[in-house]
Design a protein around this motif. Structure first.
Motif, PDB file in Angstrom:
ATOM      1  N   SER A 115      81.817   9.392  68.330  1.00 46.52           N
ATOM      2  CA  SER A 115      82.129  10.756  67.796  1.00 46.52           C
ATOM      3  C   SER A 115      81.332  11.755  68.458  1.00 46.52           C
ATOM      4  O   SER A 115      80.198  11.485  69.035  1.00 46.52           O
ATOM      5  CB  SER A 115      82.115  10.829  66.170  1.00 46.52           C
ATOM      6  OG  SER A 115      80.548  10.776  65.859  1.00 46.52           O
ATOM      7  N   GLY A 133      94.366  16.640  64.137  1.00 41.86           N
ATOM      8  CA  GLY A 133      93.355  17.512  63.947  1.00 41.86           C
ATOM      9  C   GLY A 133      93.734  18.597  62.689  1.00 41.86           C
ATOM     10  O   GLY A 133      94.832  18.224  62.225  1.00 41.86           O
ATOM     11  N   ILE A 150      84.703  15.820  66.637  1.00 42.46           N
ATOM     12  CA  ILE A 150      85.831  14.878  67.403  1.00 42.46           C
ATOM     13  C   ILE A 150      85.322  13.650  66.902  1.00 42.46           C
ATOM     14  O   ILE A 150      84.280  13.083  67.266  1.00 42.46           O
ATOM     15  CB  ILE A 150      85.949  15.078  69.046  1.00 42.46           C
ATOM     16  CG1 ILE A 150      85.892  16.410  69.375  1.00 42.46           C
ATOM     17  CG2 ILE A 150      86.874  14.322  69.605  1.00 42.46           C
ATOM     18  CD1 ILE A 150      86.119  16.751  70.961  1.00 42.46           C
ATOM     19  N   GLY A 154      89.546  10.451  67.845  1.00 38.46           N
ATOM     20  CA  GLY A 154      90.059  11.470  68.432  1.00 38.46           C
ATOM     21  C   GLY A 154      90.318  12.471  67.554  1.00 38.46           C
ATOM     22  O   GLY A 154      90.799  13.610  68.068  1.00 38.46           O
ATOM     23  N   ARG A 156      90.349  15.812  65.576  1.00 37.87           N
ATOM     24  CA  ARG A 156      89.523  17.132  65.915  1.00 37.87           C
ATOM     25  C   ARG A 156      89.619  18.063  64.731  1.00 37.87           C
ATOM     26  O   ARG A 156      90.813  18.201  64.027  1.00 37.87           O
ATOM     27  CB  ARG A 156      89.961  17.808  66.949  1.00 37.87           C
ATOM     28  CG  ARG A 156      89.975  16.949  68.367  1.00 37.87           C
ATOM     29  CD  ARG A 156      91.527  17.329  69.315  1.00 37.87           C
ATOM     30  NE  ARG A 156      91.110  16.893  70.622  1.00 37.87           N
ATOM     31  CZ  ARG A 156      91.229  15.875  71.003  1.00 37.87           C
ATOM     32  NH1 ARG A 156      91.364  14.809  70.302  1.00 37.87           N
ATOM     33  NH2 ARG A 156      91.191  15.504  72.293  1.00 37.87           N
TER      34      ARG A 156
END
Length: 173
Positions: A115, A133, A150, A154, A156
């Motif tokens: 991360s 995200g 992040i 992946g 966000r």
């Protein structure tokens, strides 16, 4: 918003903006110096971020990086990035494009689990896929003082302290 958070963000911005200019730094690759950090072009299919397929390519790329901390194995754990960066995002169906000034200053904490946490002052381009995200699917130009987490998968998460979020997809569709 807590006063400590704002003051920490302002201190971060001041330290990033007062960083040694690349021209005054030690030679590239030296422990104390800045080194080029080129931005790669990329293509994204329709529906992944924007409704149309997009191509992204730097038209100005003077980004440099400086490793601030490493792990015992020598891999970077904290890296500063700065420099002029303009990225052209093009709708490949219509040819419409937008030149995004994405030359913000950033310190990235690279965590052992894969991360990252970005501490940012200024503009950065951020792509977000569907359910990836706390922003909707899209391509965004973020500007201001903020952090970006992040996750290793992946995902966000934007924590805007002060600034703006510009929908680049809307500019080219």
């Amino acid at each position: 918003m807590h006063r400590t958070t704002v003051l920490s963000a302002l201190a971060l911005a001041a330290s990033l903006l007062s960083a040694t200019p690349a021209s005054a730094a030690a030679p590239a690759g030296s422990p104390a110096g800045w080194e080029p950090a080129p931005t790669a072009a990329f293509d994204v299919p329709a529906g992944a971020r924007c409704d149309a397929p997009i191509h992204s390519e730097p038209v100005v790329d003077e980004v440099v990086r400086k490793v601030l901390a490493t792990r015992p194995d020598g891999t970077p754990s904290e890296v500063a990035y700065k420099g002029a960066l303009v990225i052209r995002i093009t709708n490949t169906l219509t040819g419409a494009y937008y030149d995004a000034d994405a030359g913000g200053s950033t310190i990235v904490d690279y965590r052992a689990d894969g991360s990252q946490r970005w501490h940012v002052a200024g503009p950065v381009l951020l792509g977000v896929g569907e359910h990836q995200g706390n922003l909707a699917r899209g391509e965004y130009l973020l500007d201001g003082i903020y952090t970006l987490d992040i996750a290793a998968d992946g995902y966000r998460t934007l924590h805007m302290i002060h600034g703006s979020v510009d929908d680049v997809c809307a500019r080219i569709e």
